[in-house]
Design an enzyme around this catalytic site. Structure first.
Site: not given
Length: 424
Positions: A216, A220, A244-245, A288
């Protein structure tokens, strides 16, 4: 009212709280009206998905810890007790077990997005480095959690991985003894791993907070890899990207639910349904799936110390990636050669994962060595040279130009320069 924060919320309860502790103002500023590039694609969903996944893992982990016994004589039976006797214990455990795999899936995609669109470049170097720290903490937490069921693969996986530190001269054996709490993997080891597995997720939350705070501050990146130049290049985070998320979250939860309810043990190892036996080594000791590429790098060379160093270097090289990539253009959209080579790197990474799942013999040794060689060549040789030799395409004047139908992305005229790193 002197000294109180001035709150503009209409709700009297929220207003009363916010004047004394302006958390709602902060949330509104950072997640409401926060200006965000208008051209995000769905690759930008995966950071939020990783954060939600972390919350799911912590919540389910706390409930599992209420019934788990970190004792080598009781651990395996306590897991069976959770699965069979605790109300919805099977669901909590399967969500936690498969949540680890989902966490790594979304994180690996999130990292790929950063590599493809150049999100590690200036001014986001520290943001990227904190992301690598998050990856390391995830790996440590996942490894220790995998040991806790105290099945055959848990026990022998812990034995093999902790023994790797013995390759370091002088301090190696002391590190191994410290990790074990004795002279073999036993009850003190299990207690140490349980304590750290419970603690590290909360450390992870702290680093994630710093990661988001840094995001922030610098803002971005975006698919074009160019800086925000005008207010028309941005949208407020809410409601545009919260919606959208939410779409991405629904798809993610559907996939997660399918895994939990229809194939809960698909990504597990059958040997972990057998109680740990120090006197019986499994035929194949395999970690894994999300550790398999690094396991293949470890086994790709016959020298144990060199293999351990290469394994750790495969992660540590990401810390210096912002300085290894010498190109002034961020996004692979405008780097025609890099756009092809990043997929070669992805193929090499997947190839390492496949090699890690097989015995280190025959063609798998050769393939793992080829993939390991390209993995390091990509970062240490190709990226530094490519930034000087590659001729990028012309960048758009602004984010709004291609979004609104403007032109951009043609060949860069001879002698022209690219300036994507200008501060907005």
């Amino acid at each position: 009212m002197a000294g109180l924060h001035k709150s503009e919320f209409a709700n009297p309860v929220i207003n009363w709280i916010d004047t004394r502790l302006p958390v709602f103002t902060m949330l509104q500023k950072e997640y409401g009206v926060f200006p965000t590039p208008k051209n995000f694609n769905y690759f930008w969903n995966f950071g939020a998905l990783a954060m939600v996944n972390l919350m799911i893992m912590i919540a389910t982990g706390i409930f599992l810890a209420m019934n788990y016994q970190p004792n080598s004589e009781l651990a395996f039976d306590s897991v069976q007790h959770i699965m069979r006797d605790v109300n919805y214990g099977w669901l909590i455990r399967y969500v936690h077990q498969n949540g680890a795999s989902m966490f790594f899936i979304v994180t690996y995609i999130h990292i790929f997005r950063g590599l493809y669109y150049g999100s590690y470049k200036s001014p986001r170097e520290l943001l990227w480095m904190m992301g690598v720290v998050i990856l390391l903490l995830m790996m440590a937490t996942a490894f220790m959690g995998y040991v806790l069921p105290w099945g055959q693969m848990s026990y022998w996986g812990a034995t093999v991985i902790t023994n790797l530190f013995s390759a370091f001269p002088v301090v190696g054996p002391k590190i191994v003894t410290l990790l074990w709490g004795g002279f073999s993997v036993d009850n003190p080891t299990l207690n140490r791993f349980f304590a750290l597995h419970y603690l590290l997720p909360f450390v992870l939350i702290g680093v994630v907070f710093l990661h988001i705070a840094a995001l922030h501050v610098v803002g971005s990146n975006n698919p074009l890899g160019i800086d925000v130049k005008t207010p028309q290049d941005t949208l407020p985070f809410h409601p545009y990207y919260t919606i959208k998320d939410s779409v991405g979250m629904c798809v993610y939860l559907i996939v997660f639910a399918i895994l939990v309810f229809f194939a809960p043990n698909f990504l597990g190892d059958p040997n972990n349904f057998i109680p740990a036996n120090p006197l019986q080594t499994p035929a194949d000791i395999v970690p894994e799936w999300y550790f398999l590429p690094y396991y293949a790098i470890l086994r790709s060379v016959p020298n144990k110390l060199l293999g351990v160093c290469l394994m750790f270097a495969s992660i540590l090289v990401l810390f210096v990636l912002p300085w290894l990539d010498t190109s002034r253009v961020r996004s692979a959209r405008f780097r025609p050669i890099y756009r092809q080579l990043i997929w070669v790197w992805v193929a090499a990474f997947i190839g390492l994962g496949v090699c890690g799942a097989h015995k280190p013999e025959g063609v798998w040794v050769i393939l793992s060595r080829v993939c390991t060689l390209y993995y390091f060549l990509h970062f240490l040789v190709i990226l530094p040279l490519l930034g000087k030799l590659e001729r990028p395409l012309a960048l758009p004047e602004s984010i709004s130009q291609p979004v609104t139908g403007g032109r951009g992305g043609g060949p860069l005229p001879s002698g022209a320069t690219t300036k994507p790193m200008e501060k907005a």
